[in-house]
Write an enzyme that holds these catalytic residues in place. Structure first.
Site, short mmCIF file in Angstrom:
data_model
loop_
_atom_site.label_atom_id
_atom_site.label_comp_id
_atom_site.label_asym_id
_atom_site.label_seq_id
_atom_site.Cartn_x
_atom_site.Cartn_y
_atom_site.Cartn_z
N SER A 92 48.32 40.37 54.23
CA SER A 92 49.25 39.07 54.14
C SER A 92 49.37 38.42 55.32
CB SER A 92 50.59 39.93 53.92
OG SER A 92 51.64 39.06 53.79
N TYR A 155 46.75 37.23 61.11
CA TYR A 155 46.01 38.00 60.14
C TYR A 155 44.60 37.69 60.33
CZ TYR A 155 43.90 39.98 56.00
OH TYR A 155 43.31 40.50 54.79
N VAL A 199 49.59 37.53 44.26
CA VAL A 199 50.15 36.38 43.42
C VAL A 199 49.94 37.30 41.70
CG1 VAL A 199 48.04 35.26 42.89
CG2 VAL A 199 50.19 34.13 42.61
#
Length: 331
Positions: A92, A155, A199
């Site tokens: 994420s 990330y 998603v």
């Protein structure tokens, strides 16, 4: 084809870190179904016991509850292991922006611990989850492995550092590695809950609950959505290949096609209407774009096809059909 590949390592033991997570548990299941011994290392920070519950009574499955940030746990997990599939990470982009320190601790320090433990245990090959986020601000499509831009999130930095460390460990210690740059993986066991839900499961859950899915931006951002079975195929090819030229490099793991977020939501709605006709009337809503997101993502999979004989079987529509079928029974 994949089942045949696994006959090459039928007497081997494979360590799957993050084995109780979405991708990890699917890898564990595939290996066990092919009678391969599996060690699962997970600290259950994001992984779930229910994902591996069916395997706990399998004599070929060993669960070690531990943390990759603890070198001792990594050494324990690597004992008598032939191959490592390193999936453990904090994913994420938004989470890494909110908490870059923890993301770095897990994804960089934890990764380094695993490399050291694998080196010390003399494992035959270390295959790890890299990320398409490594392409950063490089705008050209499709994404080709040897051309990247600057990272757009903490990330993305951590996943690029993984590639650099893997390269150094091969050159310095002779540990063979393969990095797999995942492109928007989806499928069964992907968690629809929590602040950082992916998603597709999030949209499915919202549609089934008669809630409007919310798209970041106008819906024109696009992704190379990749069904989990394609990812399993690549991991199996990576640990079983006998092609020396295929080692110590990175590969895109994708289908090689892109879908906008608006097209995705429409496709999900189409498949879900067969379960509940009223879903056809649910409105799709929009909000501002999210920090750190790249506008478009599309992978070139030519390198994987050439060197690993990768042949993805599931396009976005086929994958969505499988995923919706699973979610409809498990949400």
């Amino acid at each position: 084809m994949i089942d045949q590949e696994l006959t090459k390592i039928k007497s081997s033991t494979v360590l799957v870190t993050g084995g109780a997570g979405f991708i990890g548990s699917n890898l564990c299941e595939n290996l066990l179904n092919n009678n391969i011994s599996v060690v699962c290392l997970d600290n259950f920070s994001t992984g779930k016991l229910k994902n591996i519950q069916p395997f706990l009574n399998n004599s070929k499955f060993t669960l070690i509850e531990g943390d990759i940030r603890n070198l001792e746990d990594c050494h324990k997990a690597c004992e008598n292991v032939d191959y490592v599939l390193h999936e453990a990470a904090l994913g994420s982009v938004p989470r890494s922006i909110n908490d870059p320190i923890t993301t770095n601790d897990v994804n960089v320090s934890g990764f380094l611990n695993m490399l050291v433990a694998a080196r010390d245990a003399k494992v035959k090959r270390f295959v790890y989850a890299a990320s398409s986020s490594t392409y950063g601000d490089h705008e050209a499509l499709p994404k080709v492995e040897d051309v990247i831009g600057k990272p757009l999130s903490p990330y993305a930095i951590t996943k690029y550092v993984n590639e650099l460390y893997a390269d150094i460990f091969q050159k310095t210690y002779g540990l063979d590695t393969i990095g797999l740059r995942y492109f928007n993986v989806f499928g069964k066991r992907q968690d629809p809950d929590g602040a950082y839900a992916a998603v597709i499961p999030l949209f499915v859950k919202q549609f089934l609950n008669h809630e409007s899915p919310i798209i970041n931006g106008d819906g024109s951002y696009s992704r190379d959505f990749t069904y989990i079975d394609n990812v399993i195929q690549m991991n199996i090819l990576a640990i079983t290949t006998t092609n020396e030229a295929a080692l110590n490099t990175v590969y895109n793991v994708a289908y090689g096609d892109r879908t906008t977020l608006l097209e995705l939501a429409t496709l999900l709605k189409k498949h879900l209407v067969s379960l509940d006709e009223s879903i056809a009337n649910i409105e799709i809503k929009h909000r501002e774009n999210r920090a750190g997101d790249i506008p478009h993502s599309l992978a070139s999979i030519g390198k994987a096809k050439k060197l690993l004989k990768y042949n993805p079987q599931f396009n976005i529509s086929d994958g969505i059909k499988e995923a919706v079928n699973w979610y409809s029974k498990n949400l």
